[in-house]
Design an enzyme around this catalytic site. Structure first.
Site, short mmCIF file in Angstrom:
data_model
loop_
_atom_site.label_atom_id
_atom_site.label_comp_id
_atom_site.label_asym_id
_atom_site.label_seq_id
_atom_site.Cartn_x
_atom_site.Cartn_y
_atom_site.Cartn_z
N THR A 78 25.65 -4.71 -0.66
CA THR A 78 26.57 -4.61 -1.79
C THR A 78 27.24 -5.98 -1.90
O THR A 78 26.95 -6.87 -1.10
CB THR A 78 27.60 -3.48 -1.57
OG1 THR A 78 28.46 -3.40 -2.70
CG2 THR A 78 28.42 -3.69 -0.30
N GLY A 86 33.50 3.05 -6.89
CA GLY A 86 32.19 3.68 -7.05
C GLY A 86 31.77 4.53 -5.88
O GLY A 86 31.75 5.76 -5.95
N HIS A 87 31.47 3.87 -4.76
CA HIS A 87 30.79 4.55 -3.67
C HIS A 87 31.53 5.80 -3.18
O HIS A 87 30.91 6.86 -3.00
CB HIS A 87 30.58 3.56 -2.51
CG HIS A 87 29.75 4.12 -1.42
ND1 HIS A 87 30.30 4.73 -0.31
CD2 HIS A 87 28.41 4.22 -1.27
CE1 HIS A 87 29.32 5.15 0.47
NE2 HIS A 87 28.17 4.84 -0.08
N ARG A 134 13.54 8.84 -6.79
CA ARG A 134 12.36 9.62 -7.20
C ARG A 134 11.70 9.08 -8.47
O ARG A 134 10.76 9.66 -8.97
CB ARG A 134 12.74 11.09 -7.40
CG ARG A 134 12.94 11.84 -6.11
CD ARG A 134 11.61 11.90 -5.36
NE ARG A 134 11.77 12.39 -4.01
CZ ARG A 134 11.61 13.68 -3.64
NH1 ARG A 134 11.32 14.58 -4.54
NH2 ARG A 134 11.76 14.04 -2.40
N ARG A 146 18.04 -3.24 -8.70
CA ARG A 146 17.78 -2.23 -7.67
C ARG A 146 18.35 -0.86 -8.02
O ARG A 146 17.91 0.15 -7.52
CB ARG A 146 18.31 -2.69 -6.32
CG ARG A 146 19.81 -2.72 -6.22
CD ARG A 146 20.26 -3.00 -4.80
NE ARG A 146 19.96 -4.35 -4.37
CZ ARG A 146 20.69 -5.01 -3.46
NH1 ARG A 146 21.72 -4.43 -2.90
NH2 ARG A 146 20.40 -6.24 -3.13
N HIS A 147 19.38 -0.83 -8.84
CA HIS A 147 19.85 0.50 -9.27
C HIS A 147 19.91 0.57 -10.79
O HIS A 147 19.05 1.18 -11.41
CB HIS A 147 21.17 0.92 -8.58
CG HIS A 147 22.16 -0.18 -8.31
ND1 HIS A 147 22.62 -1.03 -9.27
CD2 HIS A 147 22.79 -0.53 -7.16
CE1 HIS A 147 23.50 -1.86 -8.73
NE2 HIS A 147 23.61 -1.60 -7.45
N HIS A 175 36.44 -2.52 -4.66
CA HIS A 175 35.44 -2.65 -3.60
C HIS A 175 35.92 -1.99 -2.31
O HIS A 175 36.92 -2.41 -1.74
CB HIS A 175 35.05 -4.10 -3.29
CG HIS A 175 33.64 -4.18 -2.74
ND1 HIS A 175 33.32 -3.78 -1.49
CD2 HIS A 175 32.47 -4.55 -3.33
CE1 HIS A 175 32.02 -3.92 -1.30
NE2 HIS A 175 31.48 -4.38 -2.40
N GLY A 176 35.22 -0.95 -1.93
CA GLY A 176 35.52 -0.26 -0.67
C GLY A 176 36.72 0.66 -0.74
O GLY A 176 37.13 1.21 0.28
N ARG A 225 22.01 -5.93 -11.39
CA ARG A 225 21.66 -6.95 -10.40
C ARG A 225 20.38 -7.65 -10.79
O ARG A 225 19.54 -7.10 -11.51
CB ARG A 225 21.49 -6.30 -9.02
CG ARG A 225 22.78 -5.70 -8.47
CD ARG A 225 22.56 -5.23 -7.05
NE ARG A 225 22.50 -6.35 -6.15
CZ ARG A 225 23.50 -6.75 -5.35
NH1 ARG A 225 24.64 -6.10 -5.34
NH2 ARG A 225 23.36 -7.79 -4.58
N ASP A 270 26.82 2.95 -10.36
CA ASP A 270 25.56 2.37 -9.85
C ASP A 270 24.79 3.35 -8.97
O ASP A 270 23.57 3.41 -9.00
CB ASP A 270 25.85 1.12 -9.01
CG ASP A 270 26.32 -0.05 -9.85
OD1 ASP A 270 26.19 0.01 -11.08
OD2 ASP A 270 26.83 -1.02 -9.26
N ASN A 323 32.52 3.19 -11.12
CA ASN A 323 31.25 2.49 -10.98
C ASN A 323 30.16 3.54 -10.70
O ASN A 323 30.24 4.26 -9.71
CB ASN A 323 31.37 1.50 -9.82
CG ASN A 323 30.08 0.72 -9.60
OD1 ASN A 323 29.00 1.29 -9.62
ND2 ASN A 323 30.20 -0.57 -9.36
N1 PXP Z 1 34.15 -4.04 -8.04
C1 PXP Z 1 33.11 -4.89 -7.87
C2 PXP Z 1 33.20 -6.24 -8.48
C3 PXP Z 1 31.95 -4.51 -7.15
O1 PXP Z 1 30.93 -5.38 -6.99
C4 PXP Z 1 31.88 -3.19 -6.66
C5 PXP Z 1 30.65 -2.73 -5.96
O2 PXP Z 1 29.58 -2.79 -6.85
C6 PXP Z 1 32.98 -2.34 -6.88
C7 PXP Z 1 34.11 -2.80 -7.54
C8 PXP Z 1 32.98 -0.93 -6.41
O3 PXP Z 1 32.91 -0.89 -5.01
P1 PXP Z 1 32.72 0.47 -4.27
O4 PXP Z 1 31.38 1.02 -4.68
O5 PXP Z 1 32.79 0.10 -2.83
O6 PXP Z 1 33.82 1.38 -4.71
#
Ligand code: PXP
Length: 238
Positions: A99, A212-213, A17, A48-49, A190-191, A44, A8, A6
């Site tokens: 998020t 992603g993060h 910037r 926002r991103h 996620h996470g 979104r 984003d 991800n």
């Molecule tokens: N999967 C979904 C459906 C999400 O909404 C997100 C966050 O945008 C992610 C995966 C990735 O999560 P993270 O950025 O915490 O790794």
């Protein structure tokens, strides 16, 4: 298991910037060249991103498999039907959230979900529903006609390393097993980070993890190629 990245937060940094650096297309190409199975972006409602032009440009890149995360709105359905990403993941969305918080309530809006999914599937898009590891939600996602679910790993990630970890983990494992008996394909995300991702190997037959993060955060210190490479090795169980 496959690794979807991800990107984003490459756009978050760029937007700080208002210019074009760091370039999200370069990030998408980099990740695919390093062996990511797909590039995930969440368009979104408040943009926002990731922006509309980003998803259009990423979609046009050769060899990039785009997984578009989006809310269950008419606007997003129109965008997906025109853009034809390889996959969409339907997520809940609240404007104020930092998020995505919690999974989509498919069971509570089954008719709407069913009518939303149908044209996307007919257009040849792989549809996934982002849901909590909950049996009622898995059943509803199946009834809605989505071939994939993405299990929300946020609770597990938060509970990782605490006395609640096992319970949260078993919820994921149980929901995945139930989904697979229905013939659903199961992704998760996620996470997830470089530590908690390892237990995903204890869940049989997960298809893809979307992360992603933690990758973008690690890339600040070691660079995107190294950050993706390290996560890919963990996801592949090396
Ligand atoms: N999967 C979904 C459906 C999400 O909404 C997100 C966050 O945008 C992610 C995966 C990735 O999560 P993270 O950025 O915490 O790794």
């Amino acid at each position: 298991m496959l690794l979807g990245v991800n990107i984003d937060h490459v756009a978050t940094l760029r937007n700080a910037r208002g210019g074009i650096e760091p370039n999200v297309l370069t990030a998408a190409r980099f990740c695919m060249d390093l062996g990511a199975s797909s590039i995930t972006t969440h368009l979104r409602e408040d943009r926002r991103h990731i922006k509309d032009s980003d998803v259009q440009s990423i979609r046009a890149l050769p060899k990039v498999r785009l997984n578009l995360e989006m809310a269950m709105t008419d606007e997003m359905q129109d965008i997906a039907l025109h853009l034809r990403p390889h996959a969409v993941c339907i997520v809940p969305e609240k404007r104020q959230e930092l998020t995505t918080e919690g999974g989509l309530d498919v069971a509570g809006q089954l008719d709407r979900a069913t009518e939303f999914v149908k044209p996307l599937v007919e257009r040849g898009i792989e549809v996934s529903m982002f849901i909590d590891p909950d049996i009622a939600q898995v059943s509803a996602a199946y009834k809605a006609g989505a071939p994939f679910i993405e299990m929300h790993t946020g609770r597990y990630s938060e509970d990782f390393g605490t006395e609640r970890e096992e319970e949260s983990f078993q919820a994921l494992k149980g929901a995945a097993a139930f989904a697979q008996t229905l013939g659903l394909k199961v992704n998760a995300g996620h996470g997830l980070n470089y530590e908690n991702v390892k237990r995903m190997h204890e869940i049989p037959d997960l298809v893809e993890l979307n992360i992603g993060h933690s990758i973008i955060a690690r890339a600040v210190f070691v660079g995107l190629p190294q950050a993706v490479k390290e996560m890919k090795e963990l996801v592949e169980g090396k």
